[in-house]
Design an enzyme around this catalytic site. Structure first.
Site, PDB file in Angstrom:
ATOM      1  N   ASP A 426       0.858  -1.180   0.000  1.00 33.35           N
ATOM      2  CA  ASP A 426       0.000   0.000   0.000  1.00 33.35           C
ATOM      3  C   ASP A 426       0.898   1.234   0.000  1.00 33.35           C
ATOM      4  O   ASP A 426       2.107   1.133   0.234  1.00 33.35           O
ATOM      5  CB  ASP A 426      -0.887  -0.044   1.246  1.00 33.35           C
ATOM      6  CG  ASP A 426      -1.751   1.196   1.381  1.00 33.35           C
ATOM      7  OD1 ASP A 426      -2.336   1.632   0.372  1.00 33.35           O
ATOM      8  OD2 ASP A 426      -1.833   1.744   2.496  1.00 33.35           O
ATOM      9  N   PHE A 644     -12.303  21.396  -7.513  1.00 27.21           N
ATOM     10  CA  PHE A 644     -11.425  20.397  -8.126  1.00 27.21           C
ATOM     11  C   PHE A 644     -12.140  19.053  -8.173  1.00 27.21           C
ATOM     12  O   PHE A 644     -12.782  18.648  -7.224  1.00 27.21           O
ATOM     13  CB  PHE A 644     -10.145  20.264  -7.293  1.00 27.21           C
ATOM     14  CG  PHE A 644      -9.132  19.314  -7.868  1.00 27.21           C
ATOM     15  CD1 PHE A 644      -8.083  19.787  -8.641  1.00 27.21           C
ATOM     16  CD2 PHE A 644      -9.217  17.949  -7.637  1.00 27.21           C
ATOM     17  CE1 PHE A 644      -7.146  18.919  -9.170  1.00 27.21           C
ATOM     18  CE2 PHE A 644      -8.290  17.069  -8.156  1.00 27.21           C
ATOM     19  CZ  PHE A 644      -7.247  17.565  -8.929  1.00 27.21           C
ATOM     20  N   THR A 782      -2.497   1.175  -4.638  1.00 24.10           N
ATOM     21  CA  THR A 782      -2.987   2.306  -3.856  1.00 24.10           C
ATOM     22  C   THR A 782      -4.351   2.757  -4.347  1.00 24.10           C
ATOM     23  O   THR A 782      -4.689   2.573  -5.517  1.00 24.10           O
ATOM     24  CB  THR A 782      -1.995   3.488  -3.922  1.00 24.10           C
ATOM     25  OG1 THR A 782      -2.539   4.603  -3.214  1.00 24.10           O
ATOM     26  CG2 THR A 782      -1.721   3.893  -5.353  1.00 24.10           C
ATOM     27  N   GLY A 783      -5.105   3.335  -3.459  1.00 27.97           N
ATOM     28  CA  GLY A 783      -6.398   3.910  -3.826  1.00 27.97           C
ATOM     29  C   GLY A 783      -6.284   5.333  -4.308  1.00 27.97           C
ATOM     30  O   GLY A 783      -7.273   5.933  -4.730  1.00 27.97           O
ATOM     31  N   ARG A 882      -6.071   3.870  -7.836  1.00 31.78           N
ATOM     32  CA  ARG A 882      -7.532   3.835  -7.741  1.00 31.78           C
ATOM     33  C   ARG A 882      -8.027   2.393  -7.578  1.00 31.78           C
ATOM     34  O   ARG A 882      -8.988   1.974  -8.220  1.00 31.78           O
ATOM     35  CB  ARG A 882      -8.157   4.477  -8.967  1.00 31.78           C
ATOM     36  CG  ARG A 882      -7.969   5.975  -9.060  1.00 31.78           C
ATOM     37  CD  ARG A 882      -8.743   6.686  -7.965  1.00 31.78           C
ATOM     38  NE  ARG A 882      -8.656   8.138  -8.076  1.00 31.78           N
ATOM     39  CZ  ARG A 882      -9.108   8.975  -7.151  1.00 31.78           C
ATOM     40  NH1 ARG A 882      -9.622   8.497  -6.041  1.00 31.78           N
ATOM     41  NH2 ARG A 882      -9.010  10.269  -7.303  1.00 31.78           N
ATOM     42  N   ASP A 912      -6.620  -2.497   3.369  1.00 33.27           N
ATOM     43  CA  ASP A 912      -5.547  -3.430   3.012  1.00 33.27           C
ATOM     44  C   ASP A 912      -5.760  -4.826   3.607  1.00 33.27           C
ATOM     45  O   ASP A 912      -4.953  -5.719   3.359  1.00 33.27           O
ATOM     46  CB  ASP A 912      -4.193  -2.886   3.503  1.00 33.27           C
ATOM     47  CG  ASP A 912      -3.888  -1.508   2.951  1.00 33.27           C
ATOM     48  OD1 ASP A 912      -4.067  -1.323   1.739  1.00 33.27           O
ATOM     49  OD2 ASP A 912      -3.491  -0.627   3.726  1.00 33.27           O
TER      50      ASP A 912
END
EC number: 7.6.2.1
Length: 1254
Positions: A426, A644, A782-783, A882, A912
């Site tokens: 992660d 954003f 990773t997200g 993502r 995780d």
């Protein structure tokens, strides 16, 4: 006016600021038809949890469990786990047969070891699961306020919360379950939520309640509240929610904006009220997790096959005994006049030799059972527990900052730590600290923030001569300059970190000084006071900037002061942050949606632009006036904010200053901002682009900064269009808003760029470098968004500037809803990437694969998995962004299945957990994101960099220890068990015992157990420092060279040889001849005792040849075990004959006084050990392994006396890797040599083409 009223009036209606996205839910006329159908059966009665006590609306409570067992299932499941082991099954059968008359020895001999082994193993499992239970208990016992009626709230534990309850969650608390947001501490019902535990993202998410529940902002107002929620059934989809809410005969559509998920944290909001929708295992967080699996190491699984092999040997010799017994009974026993056949003895019945032969087969299976080492399992369990204790007590794996240490939460996988081939990591909280720091900026084409780069320091240490030539050549070309400028641009300089540094001719350092890692620190410290560039007396959290040209108000006198003012004005005004606290020095602390904005606000404050407060329509800022050098307070009117998001990749605010001028201030991705620049706004584009490239390669997150001035008439026309788009409630609203924003976000003027660092944890780049040299493949899952993941890839050296990046992106997903088209698009991308890797596979350029979540979802479909994984394994580095928790777990499973690699997953959050449980080894970081990852892990660490020591030191040791231990066990049991077969053969397969019953019990339990345990716990081939200096030693475990079938069969043959030598030589020496001076010859008791003594001495001396690292404990256990046998034999023989039987006074009267007894032991042991001694001598002399070479060098002191040779061996042992710090240095050296060569060629061509040369 009451204080509560004043407090509420002072709150800002933050939803007014977020004008780009509509949070207002749509009121619908009638219920959706899908509710009540499959997948949409959930009905929740808000504030009426008592209705959920009966079916069909009865749901589970909020208690969770991560344990493997409970009180009801422990015994059957634990027994199943134990008897999955083949050896345990065999010994269970042997224990049952020992209760029959067929057994050659006492039943206790077979039953006691089995009960001991299984009991210890089950006790260990119970203890480890008890720890999990206690951690679950701590989570379930957390407190939250629950409405009990009449506006009263009481504290209840999480496990007592029920569906339909109304809960009150306060600031910085975790949500106990999935909630419908009813209201919040802000008047307009918004709240900030941190979802790091779910998706790994550090930015805060904005949630907003329904307008219908907005008034429920006080305890007393919930007294009469009633409502009904109808929604989707429990599912793992984190980013979607379908449902409606019925209140006062009105029906409202629910979206994810109104749902608060379990394990998220409430931030920047005093409190919220929420209605419980999903509890415990129905929550989306738990739906994304999996049950704790039972894991077995590769060595343990291979042990089963060794047991199969030994069992096959057991069956073969048992069949041999059975056939021999059949032949003897049928053809020979009738001629033995001294033996009277007994027809009542079925084992020797001459009338039924076939039956007797079969019974002898069963008897032989029990008798030769010592070939299969049952004590191996209990010894391994003991050794693994002791290994885990040593790992836990390693003080070098203690983190002083968090006061936490490594924890081996299970001991089953110690040796697996030494065979890991792939690490899936992660990012947020694992590699990074969840802290953003302002590092560098580019303003008006000039880069600020000079700090020498570690990679460039390392490069220069290798290239001092070449750098000296460059410097000398530059001085010759420009001899008339009084000052020398060291440019830091990549194409023509040494370091990319400093834009301009000026030194006088007298002060100019030599290249050997400037780029020597030790001297440079002293030089920079000495010049801090002299050079404004290098001076920095600030130690501010979130601000790690070193450049005196901007600090201490020095920027006010530079020619670019106007651009600098505008640059920091953009950072001060273009954000969503709020000041939350002012310290004694007058400086503020800030909170915002994203940590980058906090870093920008802190940096602006340090440079003299302090954001003080905001109201609904104004922003108050204290600015440094460059004309007077004084701080002035300015007020800006906030006209619009364009938020954003992932598609726009930019954020803008429109403000008017005190003079009425209107400005659009914009920050965003450089690729987007550059397209929006006017022709007059591109003056600094080339320089800014170069700086951005440099920052990105340093692993920094970058944003471009731009602005434009807007005329009043132009703004009024645009605002009318934008207001119309905002008030539209149709499906085209988002598109209208985006179109309106694009109308005003154009013709921008570029000011520069900023670079912030998602701060890596201490030692992460060095750790990854050593792991890469040890042969690990490292994937980042990773997200976070792609840009962030790529920046971190550069920061931790998983990416290099010369890598060819292959991107798999689901861009088509936004353009088409056709699943077939999306599938074909990803297939085409994979095939194209595979073609590129195949075509350029012979070149030195490495590949990096970067995949987004949408593309990964498609690539993991059954028909694409194989191609995708083939592509991924081909690449030197893989980064998946993502990624959902389920995808992390799925890709881990697929890597295990399709590549057959041993995988290790490491993470720190609840998102995780699936990945940690799916991997062969799961490691949890006990960091800032709660304990979910730790609870699900096999090992926990306080910091990522400690993984280096866990694997390269403890993993390497544990693998070798367990491998040697198993091989030695096989050897000693074969050596011991086969002597029983030889004796049975010499007694015409009668099934007679050579040894006393107590001899057989003591062999594994006492006389050979302690040395092998010492081997498994204390053995070291090299010291821990050497393990880290020579990470390539770890590849011995990856290649499994110490536990191959060749070695296994070799040790079996060694055991067979030792048994043959011991039995035959003893039989040759003692059976035909008298062994005492009075002419006494050896009987079965004497022979058995002598053979047994030779075996005890041989196997204990054999282990001394295996051990590399001796301590007093090994000496005590090895030589003490031999001495203990003589003591036992003496004491056992001293017992009355009723108890000692034939062993009465066997040592003191029969064997001890005989010189032949002692001499024969010495000779037989030497002969039995000679082949192994010869083998290791030849191997170390002519075919040494890496650890043999290092051991010899350490023995002769070459690490201290001959450091050149030691360093040379270190360089030779380095694995050629394409990721890691060393690989980046190698690539940079190659790059600079090419640049130097090009400059030489260019210089030569310019000289040879000049008129003077002609």
């Amino acid at each position: 006016m009451s204080s509560e009223s004043r407090k509420r009036k002072s709150r800002v209606k933050w939803s007014k600021i977020y004008s780009f996205r509509c949070f207002q839910p749509e009121v619908i006329e009638s219920p959706r038809q899908q509710f009540g159908g499959p997948g949409f059966t959930r009905t929740v009665f808000c504030n009426q949890s008592y209705l959920h006590r009966k079916r069909p609306f009865r749901y589970s409570n909020n208690s969770i469990s991560t344990t493997k067992y409970n009180f009801a299932t422990f015994l059957p499941k634990a027994l199943f786990e134990q008897f999955r082991r083949v050896a345990n099954l065999y010994f269970l059968l042997a224990a049952i047969l020992s209760l029959t008359p067929l057994t050659p020895f006492s039943p206790i001999t077979a039953i006691a070891p089995l009960v001991l082994v299984v009991g210890i193993s089950m006790a260990k499992e119970a203890l480890e699961d008890w720890h999990r239970f206690m951690q679950d208990l701590r989570v379930n016992s957390r407190l939250v306020k629950v409405h009990t009626g009449d506006g009263h709230f009481i504290q209840k534990t999480w496990k007592e919360v029920l569906v339909g309850d109304i809960v009150k969650v306060e600031k910085n608390q975790y949500f106990p379950c999935d909630l419908l947001l009813l209201s919040s501490g802000f008047e307009d019902g918004v709240c900030y939520v941190e979802t790091m535990n779910l998706d790994g993202e550090t930015n805060l998410k904005l949630k907003r309640c329904l307008e219908a529940t907005l008034s429920l902002d006080h305890d007393s107002k919930l007294t009469e509240f009633k409502g009904t929620i109808k929604c989707e059934d429990p599912n793992p989809q984190l980013y979607s929610f379908i449902g409606n809410f019925e209140h006062e005969e009105q029906l409202y559509a629910l979206t994810p904006s109104q749902v608060l998920l379990r394990d998220s944290k409430l931030r920047n909001t005093d409190y919220i009220y929420g209605a419980v929708i999903f509890t415990s295992h129905d929550t989306k967080a738990i739906q994304n997790s999996t049950r704790s699996p039972s894991k077995r190491s590769r060595i343990e699984r291979k042990m089963d096959y060794i047991i199969y092999l030994l069992f096959a040997l057991l069956v073969i010799i048992s069949l041999t005994s059975s056939i021999g017994a059949y032949i003897s009974i049928k053809f020979q026993i009738i001629n033995w006049w001294y033996v009277e056949p007994n027809e009542d003895d079925s084992s020797f019945n001459i009338k039924t030799p076939s039956t007797s032969g079969f019974l002898q087969f069963i008897r032989a299976l029990i008798l030769y059972g010592y070939l299969i080492p049952i004590s191996l399992y209990v010894s391994i369990e003991v050794v693994k527990v002791l290994q885990a204790m040593l790992i836990n007590k390693d003080m070098l794996m203690y983190d002083e900052d968090s006061c936490k240490s490594v924890e081996a939460r299970t001991s089953n996988l110690n040796e697996e730590l030494g065979q890991v081939e792939m690490i899936l990591s992660d990012k947020t909280g694992t590699l990074t600290c969840n802290q953003m720091e302002f590092r560098k900026c580019s303003i008006a084409g000039i880069s600020y923030g000079g700090e020498i780069n570690d990679v460039d320091i390392a490069v220069s240490k290798r290239m001092n001569l070449d750098i000296e030539k460059i410097r000398t050549a530059s001085m010759r070309v420009d001899t008339e300059l009084e000052k020398y400028r060291l440019s830091i641009r990549r194409a023509d300089s040494i370091s990319k970190s400093i834009d301009t540094i000026e030194f006088s001719t007298a002060e100019f350092m030599s290249a050997n000084e400037v780029f020597n890692a030790e001297i440079i620190t002293e030089k920079l410290d000495a010049k801090k006071e002299k050079s404004p560039l290098l001076s920095s007396e600030y130690q501010v959290k979130g601000f790690n900037f070193v450049d005196g040209r901007l600090m201490n108000k020095n920027w006010v006198s530079v020619p670019q002061a106007r651009e600098i003012v505008m640059f920091f004005r953009v950072l001060t005004l273009c954000h969503t942050g709020i000041p939350v606290e002012e310290d004694k020095t007058g400086k503020f602390k800030y909170e915002a949606e994203s940590p980058e904005e906090v870093a920008f606000l802190i940096a602006s404050q340090e440079f003299g632009f302090k954001f003080c407060r905001r109201t609904q329509s104004t922003l108050i800022v204290k600015e440094l006036n460059p004309s007077y050098g004084e701080e002035v307070e300015r007020q800006y009117k906030l006209l619009n904010l364009l938020e954003f998001n992932s598609s726009r990749k930019r954020m803008s605010v429109i403000v008017s200053d005190e003079d009425g001028q209107i400005f659009l201030l914009c920050k965003g991705a450089d690729s987007i901002i550059f397209e929006l620049l006017s022709s007059q706004g591109r003056f600094h584009l080339e320089a800014t682009t170069a700086h951005l490239s440099d920052y990105a390669e340093d692993g920094l997150r970058t944003l471009a900064i731009a602005y434009r001035r807007i005329e009043h008439d132009q703004y009024q026309k645009w605002n009318a269009i934008f207001t119309q788009a905002k008030t539209n409630i149709g499906p085209e609203r988002e598109e209208m808003l985006a179109s309106a924003s694009e109308m005003i976000e154009k013709d921008l003027i570029l000011l520069g760029a900023v670079a912030v660092e998602d701060k890596l944890q201490k030692g992460v780049p060095e750790c990854i470098d050593r792991l890469a040299q040890a042969g690990f493949k490292i994937w980042l899952l990773t997200g976070d968004k792609k840009e962030t993941a790529i920046n971190i890839g550069f920061a931790c050296s998983l990416l290099r500037h010369d890598m060819k990046q292959l991107h798999l992106s689901s861009v088509a997903k936004s353009k088409s809803n056709n699943d077939k088209a999306l599938h074909d698009d990803i297939l085409l991308q994979i095939e194209s990437a595979l073609h590129v890797t195949t075509r350029e596979s012979d070149e030195s350029t490495p590949f990096a694969l970067i995949v987004d979540g949408g593309a990964l979802e498609l690539a993991l479909q059954p028909d694409l998995r194989s191609s995708f994984l083939h592509l991924a394994v081909t690449c030197a580095s893989v980064i998946c962004c993502r990624v959902s928790p389920k995808q992390k777990a799925l890709i881990t499973e697929l890597v295990k299945k399709h590549t057959n690699m041993t995988t290790l997953a490491i993470g720190d959050g609840a998102n995780d957990v699936g990945m940690i449980q799916a991997a062969d080894i799961g490691v949890g970081i006990s960091g800032m994101e709660g304990m979910q990852a730790v609870m699900a892990s096999d090992f926990s660490l306080p910091q990522f960099h400690l993984l280096e020591r866990l694997l390269l030191v403890h993993g390497h040791w544990c693998y070798k220890r367990i491998a040697k231990m198993i091989l030695y066990f096989v050897y000693k049991n074969v050596a011991f068990g086969m002597t029983l077969f030889y004796y049975d053969t010499s007694t015409r397969f009668s099934g007679q015992l050579l040894y006393d019953n107590w001899y057989m019990v003591l062999f594994n339990v006492l006389l050979t157990s302690l040395p092998v345990i010492a081997l498994g716990v204390l053995e070291q081939d090299v010291s821990p420092d050497v393990c880290l200096q020579f990470p390539a030693l770890y590849q011995q475990g990856q290649r499994n060279i110490y536990f191959t079938w060749f070695r296994i069969l070799g040790w079996i043959m060694n055991g067979l040889y030792a048994s043959i030598v011991i039995f035959i030589l003893n039989a040759f020496i003692f059976i035909p001849f008298a062994f005492r001076s009075d002419g006494e010859v050896a009987d079965v008791v004497h022979l058995g005792t002598i053979v047994y003594t030779c075996i005890i001495v041989t196997v204990n001396c054999q282990i001394s040849l295996i051990i590399n690292h001796f301590t007093w404990i090994q000496h005590l256990f090895i030589w003490g075990s031999i001495a203990l046998w003589y003591i036992v034999l003496l004491l056992y023989g001293a017992l009355p004959a009723k108890f000692s039987g034939g062993a009465f006074q066997v040592l003191s009267e029969a064997l001890g006084p005989s010189p032949m007894f002692w001499l024969s032991i010495l000779i037989i042991v030497i002969v039995a050990l000679l082949p192994y001694f010869t083998h290791i001598a030849i191997q170390r002399l002519f075919y040494p392994m890496d650890d043999h070479v290092i051991q010899e060098m350490k023995y002769f002191g070459d690490d201290e006396n001959n450091s050149v040779m030691w360093m040379k061996e270190q360089m030779k042992s380095r694995k050629h890797t394409q990721v890691g710090f060393s690989a980046r240095v190698d690539a940079r050296v190659k790059y600079w040599k090419e640049q130097l060569n090009q400059k030489k060629i260019s210089f030569y061509n310019s000289v040879t083409s000049s008129p003077l040369f002609r």
